[in-house]
Design a protein around this motif. Structure first.
Motif, PDB file in Angstrom:
ATOM      1  N   UNK A 188      80.071 -23.209  67.587  1.00 16.35           N
ATOM      2  CA  UNK A 188      79.531 -22.206  68.497  1.00 16.35           C
ATOM      3  C   UNK A 188      78.045 -22.459  68.759  1.00 16.35           C
ATOM      4  N   UNK A 189      77.606 -22.130  69.976  1.00 15.41           N
ATOM      5  CA  UNK A 189      76.197 -22.219  70.345  1.00 15.41           C
ATOM      6  C   UNK A 189      75.993 -21.320  71.558  1.00 15.41           C
ATOM      7  N   UNK A 190      74.762 -21.235  72.039  1.00 13.96           N
ATOM      8  CA  UNK A 190      74.456 -20.483  73.265  1.00 13.96           C
ATOM      9  C   UNK A 190      73.704 -21.399  74.218  1.00 13.96           C
ATOM     10  N   UNK A 191      73.979 -21.250  75.501  1.00  9.71           N
ATOM     11  CA  UNK A 191      73.381 -22.124  76.511  1.00  9.71           C
ATOM     12  C   UNK A 191      72.609 -21.280  77.533  1.00  9.71           C
ATOM     13  N   UNK A 192      71.412 -21.763  77.880  1.00  5.78           N
ATOM     14  CA  UNK A 192      70.575 -21.089  78.871  1.00  5.78           C
ATOM     15  C   UNK A 192      71.088 -21.423  80.274  1.00  5.78           C
ATOM     16  N   UNK A 193      71.224 -20.394  81.114  1.00  4.40           N
ATOM     17  CA  UNK A 193      71.745 -20.623  82.460  1.00  4.40           C
ATOM     18  C   UNK A 193      70.687 -21.130  83.443  1.00  4.40           C
ATOM     19  N   UNK A 194      69.439 -21.253  82.989  1.00  4.26           N
ATOM     20  CA  UNK A 194      68.385 -21.777  83.861  1.00  4.26           C
ATOM     21  C   UNK A 194      67.977 -23.188  83.436  1.00  4.26           C
ATOM     22  N   UNK A 195      67.503 -23.319  82.191  1.00 10.75           N
ATOM     23  CA  UNK A 195      67.007 -24.633  81.755  1.00 10.75           C
ATOM     24  C   UNK A 195      68.080 -25.494  81.084  1.00 10.75           C
ATOM     25  N   UNK A 196      69.240 -24.903  80.751  1.00 10.72           N
ATOM     26  CA  UNK A 196      70.331 -25.667  80.143  1.00 10.72           C
ATOM     27  C   UNK A 196      70.166 -25.935  78.661  1.00 10.72           C
TER      28      UNK A 196
END
Length: 197
Positions: A36-44
Motif C-alpha cells: 500500500x502507498x498513496x499517490x499525489x494527483x498533481x506531482x505524482x
C-alpha cells in the motif's frame, strides 16, 4: 491517508490511496505481496505513511512465515479462540512475553520454531492443551477443564459354550449344551474348566 490529505512534497495535490501487487523473493521462493502507498494527483509522488508502512511490513512478514513453514497470524488466532483464551492468557500459558500473541496474530513478529511446534501440537490435541494447563498450574483455566472420561477396552468374549453334565434318573448320562451368544461379531469356543465338568 485519505483523499483529502494534501501532498507533503508539492503542497498542492491530494493523496490517493493505492495498492500494488509486487513480486518479492525470500529464501529462493517468489511470491506476490500487496503493498500500500498513496499517490499525489498533481506531482505524482508516491508516499508511504505509518499505516501503509505497518500494513506492508505485515504483508511481507506473512509471506516469509509461509515460506518458513510457520503458522500464519490467522491460524494462531484460531488456535487461541478454539480454547477461548485472551491474548494475555495465551502468552502466560505458551510464553513469548505479555503482548506476544498480539504481535504473532497481527504478523508484526515471526514466532520461533519451538513456539510453532507447541501451537501445532495443541491445535491437534486437546488433551495436550489440558496437560500443558495442568503442568503450568494455570488455575484460571483448570476450572474450565472438561471432565475426563476413561476408556477401558473390554476383553474379547466372542462366543461361549457352557457344557453342563447332569445326573439323570435314567441309566444313561447325557451332556446338554446351553449356548450363550454374546452380541459380538466372530466366534471362539471356550471349553469349561475341568472342575465344572
Amino acid at each position: 491517508m485519505d483523499d483529502k490529505t494534501l501532498c507533503s512534497l508539492c503542497g498542492e495535490g491530494h493523496m490517493t490511496p493505492r495498492t500494488e501487487n509486487t513480486v518479492t523473493e525470500y529464501r529462493g521462493q517468489q511470491g506476490t505481496v500487496a503493498l500500500q502507498y498513496a499517490e499525489c494527483d498533481v506531482c505524482g509522488s508516491e508516499i508511504v505513511g505509518d499505516a501503509e508502512g505497518r500494513a506492508n511490513k505485515r504483508a511481507v512478514l506473512s509471506f516469509r512465515k509461509t515460506v518458513d513453514g510457520l503458522l500464519t497470524g490467522e491460524e494462531i488466532r484460531a488456535i487461541r479462540e478454539k480454547y477461548q483464551l485472551t491474548q494475555a492468557q495465551a502468552a502466560k500459558l505458551f510464553g513469548g512475553g505479555p503482548v506476544a500473541f498480539s504481535k504473532y496474530e497481527n504478523d508484526d513478529v515471526a514466532h520461533s520454531d519451538p513456539m510453532d511446534n507447541l501451537l501445532r501440537l495443541v491445535r491437534r490435541s486437546e488433551e495436550a492443551f489440558w496437560e500443558l494447563v495442568e503442568e503450568k498450574q494455570f488455575e484460571e483455566l483448570l476450572k474450565r477443564r472438561p471432565v475426563r472420561t476413561a476408556h477401558y477396552s473390554a476383553p474379547e468374549v466372542l462366543h461361549v459354550v457352557l457344557m453342563v453334565h447332569m445326573e439323570e434318573h435314567v441309566p444313561m448320562q447325557a451332556a446338554k449344551r446351553l449356548p450363550y451368544n454374546a452380541p459380538l461379531r466372530s466366534t471362539r469356543i471356550v471349553e469349561a474348566p475341568q472342575w465344572m465338568q
